[in-house]
Design a protein around this motif. Sequence first.
Motif, PDB file in Angstrom:
ATOM      1  N   GLU A  70      47.059  38.089  47.618  1.00 52.25           N
ATOM      2  CA  GLU A  70      47.833  37.069  46.917  1.00 52.25           C
ATOM      3  C   GLU A  70      47.671  35.691  47.578  1.00 52.25           C
ATOM      4  N   GLU A  71      47.677  35.695  48.900  1.00 52.57           N
ATOM      5  CA  GLU A  71      47.516  34.415  49.597  1.00 52.57           C
ATOM      6  C   GLU A  71      46.156  33.793  49.270  1.00 52.57           C
ATOM      7  N   GLY A  72      45.128  34.658  49.205  1.00 51.99           N
ATOM      8  CA  GLY A  72      43.783  34.179  48.895  1.00 51.99           C
ATOM      9  C   GLY A  72      43.713  33.597  47.491  1.00 51.99           C
ATOM     10  N   VAL A  73      44.321  34.300  46.531  1.00 50.11           N
ATOM     11  CA  VAL A  73      44.312  33.830  45.138  1.00 50.11           C
ATOM     12  C   VAL A  73      45.030  32.477  45.045  1.00 50.11           C
ATOM     13  N   MET A  74      46.220  32.413  45.661  1.00 56.33           N
ATOM     14  CA  MET A  74      47.012  31.177  45.582  1.00 56.33           C
ATOM     15  C   MET A  74      46.283  30.005  46.259  1.00 56.33           C
ATOM     16  N   ALA A  75      45.581  30.323  47.359  1.00 56.21           N
ATOM     17  CA  ALA A  75      44.857  29.253  48.068  1.00 56.21           C
ATOM     18  C   ALA A  75      43.727  28.706  47.210  1.00 56.21           C
ATOM     19  N   LEU A  76      43.068  29.599  46.465  1.00 57.67           N
ATOM     20  CA  LEU A  76      41.977  29.138  45.603  1.00 57.67           C
ATOM     21  C   LEU A  76      42.529  28.270  44.467  1.00 57.67           C
ATOM     22  N   ILE A  77      43.621  28.718  43.878  1.00 62.64           N
ATOM     23  CA  ILE A  77      44.250  27.928  42.796  1.00 62.64           C
ATOM     24  C   ILE A  77      44.587  26.532  43.314  1.00 62.64           C
ATOM     25  N   GLU A  78      45.177  26.491  44.489  1.00 60.01           N
ATOM     26  CA  GLU A  78      45.577  25.210  45.081  1.00 60.01           C
ATOM     27  C   GLU A  78      44.361  24.337  45.383  1.00 60.01           C
ATOM     28  N   ALA A  79      43.278  24.994  45.839  1.00 65.46           N
ATOM     29  CA  ALA A  79      42.052  24.229  46.156  1.00 65.46           C
ATOM     30  C   ALA A  79      41.465  23.604  44.889  1.00 65.46           C
ATOM     31  N   VAL A  80      41.487  24.354  43.778  1.00 64.51           N
ATOM     32  CA  VAL A  80      40.954  23.809  42.514  1.00 64.51           C
ATOM     33  C   VAL A  80      41.830  22.651  42.052  1.00 64.51           C
ATOM     34  N   GLU A 127      40.753  40.319  44.052  1.00 64.72           N
ATOM     35  CA  GLU A 127      40.009  40.424  45.318  1.00 64.72           C
ATOM     36  C   GLU A 127      38.783  39.510  45.326  1.00 64.72           C
ATOM     37  N   ARG A 128      38.210  39.332  44.137  1.00 65.14           N
ATOM     38  CA  ARG A 128      37.049  38.438  44.045  1.00 65.14           C
ATOM     39  C   ARG A 128      37.472  36.983  44.319  1.00 65.14           C
ATOM     40  N   TYR A 129      38.638  36.616  43.783  1.00 65.61           N
ATOM     41  CA  TYR A 129      39.123  35.251  44.036  1.00 65.61           C
ATOM     42  C   TYR A 129      39.431  35.073  45.533  1.00 65.61           C
ATOM     43  N   ARG A 130      40.013  36.114  46.121  1.00 57.79           N
ATOM     44  CA  ARG A 130      40.299  36.036  47.561  1.00 57.79           C
ATOM     45  C   ARG A 130      38.997  35.886  48.349  1.00 57.79           C
ATOM     46  N   PHE A 131      37.968  36.588  47.879  1.00 53.76           N
ATOM     47  CA  PHE A 131      36.655  36.497  48.512  1.00 53.76           C
ATOM     48  C   PHE A 131      36.160  35.038  48.502  1.00 53.76           C
ATOM     49  N   VAL A 132      36.392  34.349  47.369  1.00 52.14           N
ATOM     50  CA  VAL A 132      35.978  32.937  47.283  1.00 52.14           C
ATOM     51  C   VAL A 132      36.751  32.113  48.303  1.00 52.14           C
ATOM     52  N   SER A 133      38.055  32.389  48.419  1.00 54.64           N
ATOM     53  CA  SER A 133      38.864  31.657  49.399  1.00 54.64           C
ATOM     54  C   SER A 133      38.343  31.860  50.816  1.00 54.64           C
ATOM     55  N   ARG A 134      37.982  33.110  51.122  1.00 56.97           N
ATOM     56  CA  ARG A 134      37.421  33.403  52.453  1.00 56.97           C
ATOM     57  C   ARG A 134      36.142  32.618  52.682  1.00 56.97           C
ATOM     58  N   LEU A 135      35.321  32.608  51.648  1.00 57.67           N
ATOM     59  CA  LEU A 135      34.049  31.891  51.708  1.00 57.67           C
ATOM     60  C   LEU A 135      34.272  30.420  52.063  1.00 57.67           C
TER      61      LEU A 135
END
Length: 389
Positions: A314-324, A297-305
């Motif tokens: 899961e979408e938020g986590v995957m989006a952050l991984i892809e962004a990095v 949820e924390r990683y998803r929070f970063v994606s939202r940010l």
Amino acid sequence: MQKFQIKTQIHSGHNSINYLKTIDARKACIVTDKLMIQLGMVDKVTNVLETNNIEYKVFDEVEPNPSLETVTRGLHHIVETKPDLLIAIGGGSAIDAAKAIMFFCIKTKEELVDKEAVKKPCFVAIPTTSGTGSEVTAYSVITDKKKNAKIPISEEIMVPDVAILDAEFTKTVPPFVTADTGMDVLTHSIEALVSKEASEYTDMFAQKSIELVFRYLIRAYKDGNDMTAREKMHDASCMAGIAFTNAGLGITHSLAHSIGAEYGLSHGRANAILLPYVIEYNSGIENNNDDNLKADERYRFVSRLLGLPSNTVEEGVMALIEAVRTMNKMLNIPVTLKETGIDRDEFEKNLDKITKRAIKDICTMSNPKKVNSDDLKNILKRAYCGLQF
Ligand SMILES: [Fe+2]
């Protein structure tokens, strides 16, 4: 109970070096390396000291991964000079060396100077890269070359009293160093944000730092003379330092420390490559383990940010991984350890040693999810060839 502390007075922005025009001191000792002298960085500081009638002596013997011997020589320099101002100019190494000198100066002054104790000088850090956040942290790592061992020291007296974040000092940093150190900043803030010790206070600094890295790192990489981008990255580095010195880090750093010691891979580059794989592991994508303190949820929070897709966790986590990963590609940082030239057989032979060291690393304690050697080996194997969970 949680504790949050910022001891360092921060001077940032254009011409912030001029703060030294107003500082009340009579004699300064500058701790730096020879490259900083060649690049004219030391002159930028001594010119200001001269306008304030402050005498100075320069100790320029700091090397990358400063040794105990260098610190001892620096300590004798301080004992002889008796400065009331200690200025560290450089990347992580010069500031680390100055911190260790400060540590030994206070801890051993009785024996060294008998009754003429050295008064603790005001400690000013002037970072010349935007990465370590060392200007606000209590950590220093010194190398014992005889024993081939790293000596980590963490003491409050080593936290600089003043940090001068003048981006003019980062202007000559080459693009690949800007990239590596910038990704170190991002790793500091993301690891601090999901750390077991994270608090509302550390979150505030970590979040802002993440936003700044995503907005300005590529700009600073593409154009080293983009002073707005340089300034923002300098601020991001310091903010990430404040976040992780209070919240701790995680296994990206544990593994990067261990791999760096084995293969000489730069710290920031190792972090940049490992970060997406560690996010995958910590978020529990591969085994749905609950023991992740809601890291997902924390990683998803970063994606939202960052305005990335994050309708589900899961979408938020995957989006952050892809962004990095995208960030790494834009910075010409390899996506896998294999691409850095590490030989496969060598790598497999050393896996045990690397993971054993990483398990013992202090950063492993604050990782949001428990790990054992097999977990770390799995992360490393995936990072080697680019397998995704
Ligand atoms: Fe780091």
